[in-house]
Design a protein around this motif. Structure first.
Motif, PDB file in Angstrom:
ATOM      1  N   SER A  68       0.818  -1.219   0.000  1.00 16.91           N
ATOM      2  CA  SER A  68       0.000   0.000   0.000  1.00 16.91           C
ATOM      3  C   SER A  68       0.847   1.262   0.000  1.00 16.91           C
ATOM      4  CB  SER A  68      -0.928   0.010   1.225  1.00 16.91           C
ATOM      5  OG  SER A  68      -0.189   0.185   2.424  1.00 16.91           O
ATOM      6  N   GLU A  69       2.124   1.123   0.387  1.00 18.75           N
ATOM      7  CA  GLU A  69       3.013   2.273   0.498  1.00 18.75           C
ATOM      8  C   GLU A  69       3.892   2.477  -0.734  1.00 18.75           C
ATOM      9  OE1 GLU A  69       3.337   4.472   2.930  1.00 18.75           O
ATOM     10  OE2 GLU A  69       2.019   3.624   4.460  1.00 18.75           O
ATOM     11  N   ARG A  70       4.418   1.374  -1.284  1.00 18.11           N
ATOM     12  CA  ARG A  70       5.391   1.479  -2.361  1.00 18.11           C
ATOM     13  C   ARG A  70       5.208   0.356  -3.370  1.00 18.11           C
ATOM     14  NH1 ARG A  70      10.828   1.853   1.321  1.00 18.11           N
ATOM     15  NH2 ARG A  70      10.233   3.639   2.601  1.00 18.11           N
ATOM     16  N   ASN A  71       5.834   0.553  -4.522  1.00 18.39           N
ATOM     17  CA  ASN A  71       5.877  -0.497  -5.542  1.00 18.39           C
ATOM     18  C   ASN A  71       7.108  -1.359  -5.271  1.00 18.39           C
ATOM     19  OD1 ASN A  71       5.555  -2.063  -7.806  1.00 18.39           O
ATOM     20  ND2 ASN A  71       6.450  -0.557  -9.200  1.00 18.39           N
ATOM     21  N   ILE A  72       6.932  -2.421  -4.505  1.00 15.88           N
ATOM     22  CA  ILE A  72       8.035  -3.290  -4.123  1.00 15.88           C
ATOM     23  C   ILE A  72       7.657  -4.740  -4.393  1.00 15.88           C
ATOM     24  CG2 ILE A  72       7.216  -3.401  -1.727  1.00 15.88           C
ATOM     25  CD1 ILE A  72      10.141  -3.718  -0.866  1.00 15.88           C
TER      26      ILE A  72
END
Length: 215
Positions: A68-72
């Motif tokens: 939800s925070e980053r494209n990882i």
């Protein structure tokens, strides 16, 4: 490339860290889900490897928050090997799922595939991530436009070969290009500023040659 490795079993975590570091990855460890999130917010990672069953916060919950925070990219490790468990993990957004026990070489291959470097030696100074059009030099991301990336990748694929400007134009811009050879020279100047002059050599009377330093 940097990996966040979260596993609550100390011996397993230490062993996996050694395997990845031997392949040239940078590994940051966490022993529980909350510690993993602290490391996640403090640094930037290319891949997170999370054990599902961990104290304080499960790997599944950590994966939800990370996505939800980053494209990882996230690879889940777990002793839960029922089909419904795998479906649940994948539906959460996990990119891959590996049930315990597993062979270390399988884990390395899965991680490399997620990172897009399955065909490349991770130990070399220049790493390409084709599915994201990103390149890293000595673990530092290069600021490249798509065209600059395409040219650098083409030079790398033909490493050691003298390439004419016309060959580079046709391969990077395509058959219908309307550019002239000066365009190649301009892009070469830009790439030299970003990767270093020593990697792209001028072949007088021909064009250019790309050469990584010998190990």
């Amino acid at each position: 490339m940097k990996i966040l490795l979260c596993e609550d079993e100390d011996k397993m975590r230490e062993l996996l860290k050694k395997f990845f570091e031997k392949e040239g990855y940078t590994v940051v460890e966490a022993s529980d889900g909350e510690a993993a999130m602290e490391k996640f917010y403090a640094e930037t990672f290319d891949l997170a490897i999370l054990d599902w069953m961990m104290p304080k916060m499960t790997g599944l919950e950590a994966a939800k928050r990370m996505k939800s925070e980053r494209n990882i990219k996230i690879l889940m490790l777990t002793a839960k090997n029922l089909p419904e468990d795998e479906v649940r993990a994948l539906m959460t957004g996990v990119d891959d799922y590996l049930a315990k026990p597993f062979h270390a070489q399988v884990l390395l291959a899965r991680a490399a595939k997620l990172l897009g470097v399955i065909q490349q030696d991770i130990k070399q100074p220049l790493i390409f991530i084709p599915n994201e059009k990103r390149a890293l030099l000595n673990d530092v991301a290069l600021s490249l436009t798509n065209r600059e990336y395409d040219m650098l990748y083409y030079l790398y694929q033909n490493q050691g070969l003298p390439l004419t400007r016309e060959q580079i134009l046709l391969s990077v811009w395509g058959m219908d290009h309307e550019n002239d050879e000066r365009t190649v020279d301009s892009f070469i100047r830009i790439l030299r500023e970003k990767v270093g002059k020593e990697l792209i050599q001028t072949v007088y009377g021909t064009g250019y040659r790309f050469e990584l330093p010998k190990k």
